[in-house]
Motif scaffolding. Sequence first.
Motif, PDB file in Angstrom:
ATOM      1  N   PHE A   8      29.243  40.437  41.670  1.00 33.58           N
ATOM      2  CA  PHE A   8      30.627  40.450  41.135  1.00 33.58           C
ATOM      3  C   PHE A   8      31.788  40.201  42.085  1.00 33.58           C
ATOM      4  O   PHE A   8      32.697  39.715  41.926  1.00 33.58           O
ATOM      5  N   SER A   9      31.426  40.664  43.457  1.00 33.76           N
ATOM      6  CA  SER A   9      32.212  40.293  44.515  1.00 33.76           C
ATOM      7  C   SER A   9      31.474  40.261  45.872  1.00 33.76           C
ATOM      8  O   SER A   9      30.496  40.979  45.879  1.00 33.76           O
ATOM      9  N   PRO A  10      31.983  39.506  46.954  1.00 34.57           N
ATOM     10  CA  PRO A  10      31.360  39.512  47.998  1.00 34.57           C
ATOM     11  C   PRO A  10      31.296  40.963  48.764  1.00 34.57           C
ATOM     12  O   PRO A  10      30.458  41.248  49.636  1.00 34.57           O
ATOM     13  N   GLU A  11      32.145  41.956  48.364  1.00 36.21           N
ATOM     14  CA  GLU A  11      32.057  43.268  48.863  1.00 36.21           C
ATOM     15  C   GLU A  11      30.723  43.847  48.566  1.00 36.21           C
ATOM     16  O   GLU A  11      30.378  44.779  48.995  1.00 36.21           O
ATOM     17  N   LEU A  12      30.203  43.322  47.307  1.00 37.07           N
ATOM     18  CA  LEU A  12      28.971  44.169  47.113  1.00 37.07           C
ATOM     19  C   LEU A  12      27.484  43.318  47.521  1.00 37.07           C
ATOM     20  O   LEU A  12      26.519  43.682  47.342  1.00 37.07           O
ATOM     21  N   LEU A  13      27.759  42.326  48.445  1.00 39.15           N
ATOM     22  CA  LEU A  13      26.623  41.631  48.920  1.00 39.15           C
ATOM     23  C   LEU A  13      25.680  42.524  49.816  1.00 39.15           C
ATOM     24  O   LEU A  13      24.348  42.136  49.774  1.00 39.15           O
ATOM     25  N   LEU A  14      26.116  43.353  50.373  1.00 40.02           N
ATOM     26  CA  LEU A  14      25.435  44.300  51.110  1.00 40.02           C
ATOM     27  C   LEU A  14      24.073  45.018  50.382  1.00 40.02           C
ATOM     28  O   LEU A  14      23.276  45.594  50.640  1.00 40.02           O
ATOM     29  N   LEU A 142      20.916  34.088  42.956  1.00 43.21           N
ATOM     30  CA  LEU A 142      21.982  35.111  43.164  1.00 43.21           C
ATOM     31  C   LEU A 142      23.389  34.356  43.107  1.00 43.21           C
ATOM     32  O   LEU A 142      23.604  33.535  43.881  1.00 43.21           O
ATOM     33  N   VAL A 143      24.435  34.563  41.816  1.00 34.91           N
ATOM     34  CA  VAL A 143      25.275  33.950  41.669  1.00 34.91           C
ATOM     35  C   VAL A 143      26.489  34.895  42.527  1.00 34.91           C
ATOM     36  O   VAL A 143      26.561  36.098  42.269  1.00 34.91           O
ATOM     37  N   VAL A 144      27.197  34.319  43.556  1.00 34.87           N
ATOM     38  CA  VAL A 144      27.911  35.360  44.224  1.00 34.87           C
ATOM     39  C   VAL A 144      29.557  34.812  43.832  1.00 34.87           C
ATOM     40  O   VAL A 144      29.946  33.654  44.180  1.00 34.87           O
ATOM     41  N   CYS A 145      30.163  35.628  43.120  1.00 31.10           N
ATOM     42  CA  CYS A 145      31.439  35.390  42.798  1.00 31.10           C
ATOM     43  C   CYS A 145      32.397  35.845  43.675  1.00 31.10           C
ATOM     44  O   CYS A 145      32.237  37.104  44.146  1.00 31.10           O
ATOM     45  N   ALA A 146      33.242  34.868  44.103  1.00 30.31           N
ATOM     46  CA  ALA A 146      34.308  34.950  44.947  1.00 30.31           C
ATOM     47  C   ALA A 146      35.138  36.138  44.562  1.00 30.31           C
ATOM     48  O   ALA A 146      35.713  36.961  45.679  1.00 30.31           O
ATOM     49  N   GLY A 147      35.747  36.237  43.501  1.00 25.21           N
ATOM     50  CA  GLY A 147      36.521  37.349  42.947  1.00 25.21           C
ATOM     51  C   GLY A 147      37.904  37.030  43.483  1.00 25.21           C
ATOM     52  O   GLY A 147      38.236  35.697  44.133  1.00 25.21           O
ATOM     53  N   TRP A 148      38.875  37.960  43.858  1.00 22.70           N
ATOM     54  CA  TRP A 148      40.247  38.035  44.261  1.00 22.70           C
ATOM     55  C   TRP A 148      40.287  39.224  45.261  1.00 22.70           C
ATOM     56  O   TRP A 148      40.592  40.198  44.765  1.00 22.70           O
ATOM     57  N   LYS A 149      40.223  38.874  46.455  1.00 24.03           N
ATOM     58  CA  LYS A 149      40.418  40.041  47.656  1.00 24.03           C
ATOM     59  C   LYS A 149      39.556  40.934  47.415  1.00 24.03           C
ATOM     60  O   LYS A 149      39.983  42.092  47.325  1.00 24.03           O
ATOM     61  N   GLY A 150      38.275  40.674  47.022  1.00 26.33           N
ATOM     62  CA  GLY A 150      37.178  41.829  47.013  1.00 26.33           C
ATOM     63  C   GLY A 150      37.144  42.166  45.495  1.00 26.33           C
ATOM     64  O   GLY A 150      36.120  42.827  45.313  1.00 26.33           O
ATOM     65  N   GLN A 151      38.117  42.099  44.845  1.00 32.80           N
ATOM     66  CA  GLN A 151      37.804  42.476  43.137  1.00 32.80           C
ATOM     67  C   GLN A 151      37.155  41.504  42.465  1.00 32.80           C
ATOM     68  O   GLN A 151      37.371  40.441  42.507  1.00 32.80           O
ATOM     69  N   PHE A 152      36.760  41.960  41.182  1.00 30.24           N
ATOM     70  CA  PHE A 152      36.125  41.161  39.990  1.00 30.24           C
ATOM     71  C   PHE A 152      37.354  40.352  39.537  1.00 30.24           C
ATOM     72  O   PHE A 152      38.292  40.596  39.423  1.00 30.24           O
ATOM     73  N   CYS A 153      36.738  39.107  39.124  1.00 32.48           N
ATOM     74  CA  CYS A 153      37.323  37.943  38.523  1.00 32.48           C
ATOM     75  C   CYS A 153      36.754  37.646  37.269  1.00 32.48           C
ATOM     76  O   CYS A 153      35.470  37.390  37.602  1.00 32.48           O
ATOM     77  N   LEU A 154      37.401  37.462  36.204  1.00 34.76           N
ATOM     78  CA  LEU A 154      36.825  37.272  34.822  1.00 34.76           C
ATOM     79  C   LEU A 154      36.251  35.810  34.819  1.00 34.76           C
ATOM     80  O   LEU A 154      35.053  35.513  34.608  1.00 34.76           O
ATOM     81  N   GLU A 155      36.851  34.889  35.366  1.00 33.71           N
ATOM     82  CA  GLU A 155      36.392  33.393  35.251  1.00 33.71           C
ATOM     83  C   GLU A 155      35.215  33.105  36.100  1.00 33.71           C
ATOM     84  O   GLU A 155      34.316  32.310  35.767  1.00 33.71           O
TER      85      GLU A 155
END
Length: 249
Positions: A8-14, A142-155
Motif C-alpha cells: 500500500f505504500s513504499p514505507e511498507l516495502l521493508l 508485487l504492486v508497489v503503490c506510490a501513495g502520497w508522502k508515505g500514506q495510502f492512496c485509494l486510486e
Amino acid sequence: MPKLDICFSPELLLLYDLRGRVAVIVDILRASSTIVTALGEGVTHVFPVASLEECAALGRQHGCLTAAERDGLPAAGFDLSNSPFGFRDAARRVRGRALAISTTNGTAALQRSLAAKAVVVGSFLNLAAVVAFAREQARDVLVVCAGWKGQFCLEDTVFGGALAERLAADFDVQSSDATLAALHLWQQGKADLAAYLEQSAHVRRLNSLEASQDFAFCLRLDAYATVLPIWQKDRLVDAARRNAALDEE
C-alpha cells in the motif's frame, strides 16, 4: 501458481522480499500515467529520479527533456511538469527525446523497488500491457503503490484490484488480504470509476490545483495498451520497442 500482492505504500516495502519478483510501480495521479504517456508519445527513454537536483543534472548531462513536480505543482526551472498532457500536446517536441523526471511520490517509489527481478510501471492507461507481462513472466508480482508522502492512496490501490481481477485465473489473488481489499475496492468502484475516486483525498487535492483534465485522462483504460515501461540498467524503456530492436539484431 504465482502470487499477486499489494504494497500500500513504499514505507511498507521493508516487509517484502522483492528478490525474484516483478515489481509494478503505480502512481496513477500522476507519475506512472505520465511516464506511460511519454513513452507512448515517442520519448525514447526515461530517467526517473528522486531529487530535483539529480533531474536537472541529468538534463544538463544528457541534453534531455526534464519534468518535475512537488506537492502537485510544477517545479520551477524544468521543461515540463508531471502532466500527461505536456507530452500529448507537444508530441512533436518530445518525440525522439530522452526524459528525466522527478515527482513527489512515484519516482521515489520506483527507486526503492530496484531489488526486484523486473521493475515495470503500471497505470490504467497500460493495464493490458502489465497483465500480459505478468502472465509471460509467471513470477510473483508485487504492486508497489506510490501513495502520497508515505500514506495510502485509494486510486493506486484500486489499480491493484483491477490488475488482480484480470490475473485471477493465472495468479493467487486470495492469499493476501491486501490483494483481496484492493480487488473489493475495484469491484465496488469500476462501474463509475471517476465518481468513485472523486471521494479520495488525493483526487480532491489534484482537482483543487485545476488538474481535473489530468484526473479524467489518467482513468482511461488501455489508452496505451501496448506500452510497458520497464527498468533497464539506469532507465525506463518501452518493452515493446526494446524487444523489436532485439529482434532486428
